[in-house]
Design a protein around this motif. Structure first.
Motif, PDB file in Angstrom:
ATOM      1  N   PRO A 217       0.831  -1.209   0.000  1.00 46.85           N
ATOM      2  CA  PRO A 217       0.000   0.000   0.000  1.00 46.85           C
ATOM      3  C   PRO A 217       0.869   1.264   0.000  1.00 46.85           C
ATOM      4  CG  PRO A 217      -0.825  -1.575   1.613  1.00 46.85           C
ATOM      5  CD  PRO A 217       0.505  -2.094   1.130  1.00 46.85           C
ATOM      6  N   ALA A 218       0.423   2.269  -0.726  1.00 46.80           N
ATOM      7  CA  ALA A 218       1.197   3.509  -0.882  1.00 46.80           C
ATOM      8  C   ALA A 218       1.590   4.113   0.466  1.00 46.80           C
ATOM      9  CB  ALA A 218       0.409   4.521  -1.708  1.00 46.80           C
ATOM     10  N   ARG A 219       0.731   3.981   1.450  1.00 48.00           N
ATOM     11  CA  ARG A 219       1.018   4.580   2.766  1.00 48.00           C
ATOM     12  C   ARG A 219       2.201   3.911   3.473  1.00 48.00           C
ATOM     13  NH1 ARG A 219      -0.840   0.981   6.314  1.00 48.00           N
ATOM     14  NH2 ARG A 219      -2.516  -0.391   5.662  1.00 48.00           N
ATOM     15  N   LEU A 220       2.613   2.729   3.006  1.00 48.03           N
ATOM     16  CA  LEU A 220       3.725   2.015   3.629  1.00 48.03           C
ATOM     17  C   LEU A 220       5.045   2.149   2.870  1.00 48.03           C
ATOM     18  CD1 LEU A 220       1.942  -1.301   4.706  1.00 48.03           C
ATOM     19  CD2 LEU A 220       2.495   0.712   6.103  1.00 48.03           C
TER      20      LEU A 220
ATOM     21  N   ALA B 218       6.883   4.939   2.008  1.00 48.52           N
ATOM     22  CA  ALA B 218       7.844   5.832   2.672  1.00 48.52           C
ATOM     23  C   ALA B 218       8.379   5.220   3.967  1.00 48.52           C
ATOM     24  CB  ALA B 218       7.230   7.205   2.916  1.00 48.52           C
ATOM     25  N   PRO B 219       7.526   4.634   4.820  1.00 45.43           N
ATOM     26  CA  PRO B 219       8.071   3.998   6.025  1.00 45.43           C
ATOM     27  C   PRO B 219       9.044   2.851   5.709  1.00 45.43           C
ATOM     28  CG  PRO B 219       5.720   4.363   6.297  1.00 45.43           C
ATOM     29  CD  PRO B 219       6.055   4.691   4.865  1.00 45.43           C
TER      30      PRO B 219
ATOM     31  N   ALA C 177      -0.147   5.928  -6.407  1.00 45.91           N
ATOM     32  CA  ALA C 177       0.572   7.092  -5.861  1.00 45.91           C
ATOM     33  C   ALA C 177       1.835   7.320  -6.640  1.00 45.91           C
ATOM     34  CB  ALA C 177       0.862   6.885  -4.385  1.00 45.91           C
TER      35      ALA C 177
END
Length: 148
Positions: A55-58, A60-61, A146
């Protein structure tokens, strides 16, 4: 259903590992078949097969932790640099997203990207490759991926 994912088992603690970085979402541990001492693997704890599945939210982390590991292997092993890589399906030994972080030293025996590199036959081939990638990026954006 296939065999259980070994990296999911590692992430849950069902299979022992030499963890070097642990938090709620990610686990970094020593590769059991290292290229060099300090070769680490970084995985999301949740099962995602490839970078494209993450998932895009993961994203960067994941890369923030890869950056920490890259700095750490260089410091811990007095390395001149590091190699950071992800295989998506081809050459992916475990079908669970993982980032290799390998300490590197000049003249350590590894060559480039481990495979022969070539050139485009002419500028028309390079332009065709560019255009194919731009079209695919446009399709990804249209799907809501993204991308910058």
């Amino acid at each position: 259903m296939g065999a259980p994912c070994i990296f999911c088992q590692v992430a849950r603690g069902d299979v022992p590992s030499h963890a070097v970085l642990e938090d709620e979402g990610f686990l970094g541990f020593l590769d059991h078949r290292p290229l060099f001492a300090g070769h680490c693997l970084l995985i999301p704890r949740a099962h995602h097969e490839t970078l494209g599945d993450l998932p895009a939210r993961l994203v960067a982390p994941l890369f923030a932790r890869a950056q920490v590991l890259a700095r750490a292997v260089e410091r811990a092993f007095d390395a001149h640099g590091s190699f950071v890589a992800i295989n998506n399906r081809v050459s992916q030994s475990v079908p669970h997203l993982h980032v290799h972080v390998v300490p590197r030293r000049h003249k350590d025996g590894l060559r480039g990207f481990f495979w022969p590199r070539g050139r485009y036959g002419d500028s028309a081939q390079a332009l065709a490759a560019r255009d194919a990638l731009r079209a695919a990026i446009g399709e990804e954006r249209a799907r809501g991926a993204a991308t910058p």
